[in-house]
Design a protein around this motif. Structure first.
Motif, PDB file in Angstrom:
ATOM      1  N   ALA A   1       0.858  -1.193   0.000  1.00 55.51           N
ATOM      2  CA  ALA A   1       0.000   0.000   0.000  1.00 55.51           C
ATOM      3  C   ALA A   1       0.888   1.235   0.000  1.00 55.51           C
ATOM      4  CB  ALA A   1      -0.908   0.012   1.224  1.00 55.51           C
ATOM      5  N   TYR A   2       0.446   2.265  -0.699  1.00 50.51           N
ATOM      6  CA  TYR A   2       1.194   3.516  -0.810  1.00 50.51           C
ATOM      7  C   TYR A   2       0.259   4.693  -0.596  1.00 50.51           C
ATOM      8  CZ  TYR A   2       4.577   0.398  -2.977  1.00 50.51           C
ATOM      9  OH  TYR A   2       5.443  -0.641  -3.214  1.00 50.51           O
ATOM     10  N   LEU A   3       0.830   5.827  -0.212  1.00 46.57           N
ATOM     11  CA  LEU A   3       0.059   7.066  -0.083  1.00 46.57           C
ATOM     12  C   LEU A   3       0.460   8.099  -1.135  1.00 46.57           C
ATOM     13  CD1 LEU A   3      -0.065   7.486   3.810  1.00 46.57           C
ATOM     14  CD2 LEU A   3      -1.928   6.799   2.290  1.00 46.57           C
ATOM     15  N   GLY A   4       1.492   7.815  -1.909  1.00 48.10           N
ATOM     16  CA  GLY A   4       1.916   8.730  -2.962  1.00 48.10           C
ATOM     17  C   GLY A   4       2.747   9.911  -2.486  1.00 48.10           C
TER      18      GLY A   4
ATOM     19  N   GLN B   1       4.122   1.879   2.336  1.00 48.87           N
ATOM     20  CA  GLN B   1       3.508   2.316   3.591  1.00 48.87           C
ATOM     21  C   GLN B   1       3.063   1.120   4.419  1.00 48.87           C
ATOM     22  OE1 GLN B   1       3.384   5.359   4.808  1.00 48.87           O
ATOM     23  NE2 GLN B   1       4.226   6.354   3.012  1.00 48.87           N
ATOM     24  N   ALA B   2       2.705   0.038   3.754  1.00 48.68           N
ATOM     25  CA  ALA B   2       2.304  -1.179   4.449  1.00 48.68           C
ATOM     26  C   ALA B   2       2.465  -2.365   3.518  1.00 48.68           C
ATOM     27  CB  ALA B   2       0.855  -1.085   4.922  1.00 48.68           C
ATOM     28  N   ILE B   3       2.584  -3.522   4.141  1.00 55.29           N
ATOM     29  CA  ILE B   3       2.634  -4.787   3.416  1.00 55.29           C
ATOM     30  C   ILE B   3       1.649  -5.737   4.069  1.00 55.29           C
ATOM     31  CG2 ILE B   3       4.047  -6.824   2.862  1.00 55.29           C
ATOM     32  CD1 ILE B   3       4.874  -4.417   1.215  1.00 55.29           C
TER      33      ILE B   3
ATOM     34  N   LYS C   1      -5.841   5.712   6.775  1.00 56.59           N
ATOM     35  CA  LYS C   1      -5.885   5.757   5.303  1.00 56.59           C
ATOM     36  C   LYS C   1      -5.166   4.547   4.700  1.00 56.59           C
ATOM     37  CE  LYS C   1      -5.882  10.791   4.869  1.00 56.59           C
ATOM     38  NZ  LYS C   1      -5.067  11.945   4.436  1.00 56.59           N
ATOM     39  N   VAL C   2      -4.038   4.197   5.276  1.00 54.60           N
ATOM     40  CA  VAL C   2      -3.281   3.047   4.770  1.00 54.60           C
ATOM     41  C   VAL C   2      -4.073   1.762   4.996  1.00 54.60           C
ATOM     42  CG1 VAL C   2      -1.186   1.661   5.084  1.00 54.60           C
ATOM     43  CG2 VAL C   2      -1.030   4.148   5.068  1.00 54.60           C
ATOM     44  N   LEU C   3      -4.585   1.576   6.186  1.00 53.65           N
ATOM     45  CA  LEU C   3      -5.343   0.367   6.505  1.00 53.65           C
ATOM     46  C   LEU C   3      -6.585   0.229   5.624  1.00 53.65           C
ATOM     47  CD1 LEU C   3      -5.011   0.512  10.377  1.00 53.65           C
ATOM     48  CD2 LEU C   3      -4.055  -1.269   8.873  1.00 53.65           C
ATOM     49  N   ALA C   4      -7.212   1.350   5.301  1.00 53.44           N
ATOM     50  CA  ALA C   4      -8.420   1.329   4.470  1.00 53.44           C
ATOM     51  C   ALA C   4      -8.150   0.729   3.093  1.00 53.44           C
ATOM     52  CB  ALA C   4      -8.993   2.738   4.340  1.00 53.44           C
TER      53      ALA C   4
ATOM     54  N   ALA D   1      -9.437  -2.511   5.951  1.00 54.92           N
ATOM     55  CA  ALA D   1      -9.252  -2.582   7.402  1.00 54.92           C
ATOM     56  C   ALA D   1      -9.392  -1.184   8.007  1.00 54.92           C
ATOM     57  CB  ALA D   1      -7.880  -3.164   7.730  1.00 54.92           C
ATOM     58  N   SER D   2      -9.384  -1.133   9.317  1.00 51.36           N
ATOM     59  CA  SER D   2      -9.431   0.133  10.044  1.00 51.36           C
ATOM     60  C   SER D   2      -8.570  -0.007  11.296  1.00 51.36           C
ATOM     61  CB  SER D   2     -10.872   0.485  10.428  1.00 51.36           C
ATOM     62  OG  SER D   2     -11.318  -0.389  11.454  1.00 51.36           O
ATOM     63  N   LEU D   3      -8.541   1.025  12.095  1.00 52.58           N
ATOM     64  CA  LEU D   3      -7.801   0.948  13.353  1.00 52.58           C
ATOM     65  C   LEU D   3      -8.383  -0.123  14.275  1.00 52.58           C
ATOM     66  CD1 LEU D   3      -7.083   4.733  14.009  1.00 52.58           C
ATOM     67  CD2 LEU D   3      -5.419   2.970  13.391  1.00 52.58           C
ATOM     68  N   ASP D   4      -9.634  -0.524  14.062  1.00 51.13           N
ATOM     69  CA  ASP D   4     -10.223  -1.620  14.842  1.00 51.13           C
ATOM     70  C   ASP D   4      -9.477  -2.934  14.624  1.00 51.13           C
ATOM     71  OD1 ASP D   4     -12.207   0.018  15.892  1.00 51.13           O
ATOM     72  OD2 ASP D   4     -13.674  -0.531  14.361  1.00 51.13           O
ATOM     73  N   ASN D   5      -8.772  -3.057  13.510  1.00 46.92           N
ATOM     74  CA  ASN D   5      -8.019  -4.274  13.207  1.00 46.92           C
ATOM     75  C   ASN D   5      -6.621  -4.286  13.816  1.00 46.92           C
ATOM     76  OD1 ASN D   5      -9.856  -3.695  10.579  1.00 46.92           O
ATOM     77  ND2 ASN D   5      -9.720  -5.887  10.984  1.00 46.92           N
ATOM     78  N   VAL D   6      -6.194  -3.165  14.394  1.00 41.24           N
ATOM     79  CA  VAL D   6      -4.843  -3.063  14.956  1.00 41.24           C
ATOM     80  C   VAL D   6      -4.741  -3.881  16.234  1.00 41.24           C
ATOM     81  CG1 VAL D   6      -3.149  -1.478  15.973  1.00 41.24           C
ATOM     82  CG2 VAL D   6      -4.390  -0.816  13.896  1.00 41.24           C
ATOM     83  N   VAL D   7      -3.671  -4.678  16.312  1.00 40.76           N
ATOM     84  CA  VAL D   7      -3.413  -5.466  17.513  1.00 40.76           C
ATOM     85  C   VAL D   7      -2.176  -4.981  18.261  1.00 40.76           C
ATOM     86  CG1 VAL D   7      -4.619  -7.525  16.689  1.00 40.76           C
ATOM     87  CG2 VAL D   7      -2.161  -7.250  16.219  1.00 40.76           C
ATOM     88  N   GLU D   8      -1.304  -4.244  17.566  1.00 37.49           N
ATOM     89  CA  GLU D   8      -0.108  -3.697  18.216  1.00 37.49           C
ATOM     90  C   GLU D   8       0.321  -2.414  17.528  1.00 37.49           C
ATOM     91  OE1 GLU D   8       4.252  -5.049  19.893  1.00 37.49           O
ATOM     92  OE2 GLU D   8       3.434  -6.153  18.197  1.00 37.49           O
ATOM     93  N   GLU D   9       0.800  -1.484  18.339  1.00 34.85           N
ATOM     94  CA  GLU D   9       1.347  -0.226  17.825  1.00 34.85           C
ATOM     95  C   GLU D   9       2.614   0.092  18.607  1.00 34.85           C
ATOM     96  OE1 GLU D   9      -1.672   2.748  18.735  1.00 34.85           O
ATOM     97  OE2 GLU D   9      -1.047   2.793  20.818  1.00 34.85           O
ATOM     98  N   THR D  10       3.526   0.784  17.959  1.00 37.07           N
ATOM     99  CA  THR D  10       4.717   1.282  18.637  1.00 37.07           C
ATOM    100  C   THR D  10       4.864   2.749  18.285  1.00 37.07           C
ATOM    101  OG1 THR D  10       5.780  -0.885  18.565  1.00 37.07           O
ATOM    102  CG2 THR D  10       7.207   1.026  18.944  1.00 37.07           C
TER     103      THR D  10
END
Length: 152
Positions: A13-16, A27-29, A80-83, A87-96
């Motif tokens: 995923a990219y944001l440009g 931005q994400a894999i 935006k990346v998760l979308a 997905a959304s932030l509801d799918n997040v299980v870990e953050e740093t």
């Protein structure tokens, strides 16, 4: 010799923003139902930093009063990346959270995280780590995420 990564189905995923090409990263894999989000920061759609910290004579942040605004924009960019993966932030299980000032981040984290996850106590494993520098001089926070999609 076989390249082991050639057998992994990866979706990027990219944001440009300009540094995706300059640094050479996604931005994400997504692999299977796991999404690993690269360090997000507070930028707009063109890559301009939102709420940049004022710099001192040595080019270092002079104060950390923009921590809340940077943190809020960083969560918005992660969303935006998760979308892009449905997905959304509801799918997040870990953050740093990587921050230049732990006290400034801690002071606003509960409020901003509560707004981002839409719950007072997010069900997310969270790490808050103080660092000496981030990618851009005016940047005072960067957050990485791991998210999971439902099994299919």
């Amino acid at each position: 010799m076989t390249n082991p990564s050639a057998t992994i189905d990866k979706q990027a995923a990219y944001l440009g923003v300009p540094w995706e090409d300059a640094y050479g990263y996604a931005q994400a894999i997504k692999v299977g139902n796991t999404i690993r989000v690269s360090g997000q920061l507070s930028h707009d759609d063109q890559g301009k930093l939102i709420a940049p910290a004022a710099l001192d004579a040595h080019g270092r942040p002079a104060d950390f009063s923009t921590m809340e605004a940077q943190m809020r924009a960083t969560y918005a960019n992660a969303a935006k990346v998760l979308a892009q993966y449905g997905a959304s932030l509801d799918n997040v299980v870990e953050e740093t959270l990587y921050v230049l000032d732990v006290d400034a981040a801690f002071a606003v984290a509960s409020k901003v995280r509560g707004e981002a996850y839409d719950v007072a106590r997010p069900m997310v494993a969270s790490n808050l780590i103080g660092v000496s520098r981030l990618a851009f001089p005016e940047q005072i926070i960067e957050i990485t995420f791991t998210a999971l999609l439902p099994e299919t």
